[in-house]
Design an enzyme around this catalytic site. Structure first.
Site, PDB file in Angstrom:
ATOM      1  N   GLY A 121      -0.267  12.457   3.536  1.00  0.00           N
ATOM      2  CA  GLY A 121      -0.762  13.299   4.616  1.00  0.00           C
ATOM      3  C   GLY A 121      -2.115  13.933   4.348  1.00  0.00           C
ATOM      4  N   ASP A 176       2.011  -7.263   6.110  1.00  0.00           N
ATOM      5  CA  ASP A 176       3.390  -7.240   6.588  1.00  0.00           C
ATOM      6  C   ASP A 176       3.850  -5.790   6.534  1.00  0.00           C
ATOM      7  OD1 ASP A 176       3.888 -10.033   7.043  1.00  0.00           O
ATOM      8  OD2 ASP A 176       3.876 -10.299   4.872  1.00  0.00           O
ATOM      9  N   TYR A 184      -1.345   0.750  10.450  1.00  0.00           N
ATOM     10  CA  TYR A 184      -2.303  -0.354  10.406  1.00  0.00           C
ATOM     11  C   TYR A 184      -2.961  -0.588  11.759  1.00  0.00           C
ATOM     12  CZ  TYR A 184      -0.413  -1.285   5.799  1.00  0.00           C
ATOM     13  OH  TYR A 184      -0.038  -1.166   4.488  1.00  0.00           O
ATOM     14  N   PHE A 188      -6.247   1.038  12.727  1.00  0.00           N
ATOM     15  CA  PHE A 188      -7.480   0.446  12.197  1.00  0.00           C
ATOM     16  C   PHE A 188      -7.871  -0.829  12.952  1.00  0.00           C
ATOM     17  CE2 PHE A 188      -5.641   2.805   8.646  1.00  0.00           C
ATOM     18  CZ  PHE A 188      -6.715   3.610   8.316  1.00  0.00           C
ATOM     19  N   LEU A 199       0.872  -1.162   0.000  1.00  0.00           N
ATOM     20  CA  LEU A 199       0.000   0.000   0.000  1.00  0.00           C
ATOM     21  C   LEU A 199       0.915   1.219   0.000  1.00  0.00           C
ATOM     22  CD1 LEU A 199      -3.234   0.636   1.942  1.00  0.00           C
ATOM     23  CD2 LEU A 199      -1.445   2.362   1.985  1.00  0.00           C
TER      24      LEU A 199
END
Length: 161
Positions: A95, A125, A135, A138, A87
């Site tokens: 930003g 990963d 991550y 979330f 990603l």
């Protein structure tokens, strides 16, 4: 601006620069090959031909002994997940919330897929601690034995959507 599958005839991959050489090279040189071979699907957020960001998804399995205790599955040795392989957001757009937009699109694809074929959630990963923190906001949790391999169960993903 819209989400679509990577189309090398349409999207300008060479101009993409997220600041991480490995992620740039993947998009520029390997993403299309991986798609053609059926190894992954690459989705881009693009404005016409300009790629703002991208991510890749593929099928994956995880040994059940690496899962948190509350997701252990008895006699099964492996559990099905989708792997968020990469990603990235172009430096000009970082930003501004595009990373969040990309991951929510990935959640949507994962949820749709999990309803059709069965999958426990998403694995990622993280490249480094900064990515792991992204991550974790979330709800991703580390798998046992690895601080940067994280999972988000489908049930938690559904509440985010």
């Amino acid at each position: 601006m819209k989400f679509e599958r990577l189309d090398p005839g349409k999207h300008q991959r060479k101009a993409f620069d997220c600041g991480v050489t490995e992620l740039n090279l993947y998009l520029q040189q390997f993403a299309n090959q991986d798609q053609k071979r059926g190894l992954t699907r690459v989705y881009v957020l693009a404005e016409q031909q300009q790629i703002i960001g991208y991510y890749s998804l593929c099928a994956h399995s995880v040994p059940t002994d690496q899962l948190p205790d509350n997701t252990r599955l008895g006699k099964y040795s492996d559990a099905p997940f989708l792997l968020l392989g990469r990603l990235a957001v172009d430096q000009h757009y970082q930003g501004q919330g595009y990373g969040d937009a990309l991951i929510f699109h990935a959640f949507s694809i994962t949820a749709e897929t999990a309803e059709k074929i069965g999958a426990l959630g998403m694995i990622v990963d993280a490249k480094d601690e900064k990515a792991a923190c992204f991550y974790q906001k979330f709800g991703f949790k580390p798998l046992s034995g690895s601080k940067n391999r994280l999972m988000l169960p489908f049930s938690a993903m559904k509440t985010l959507l």
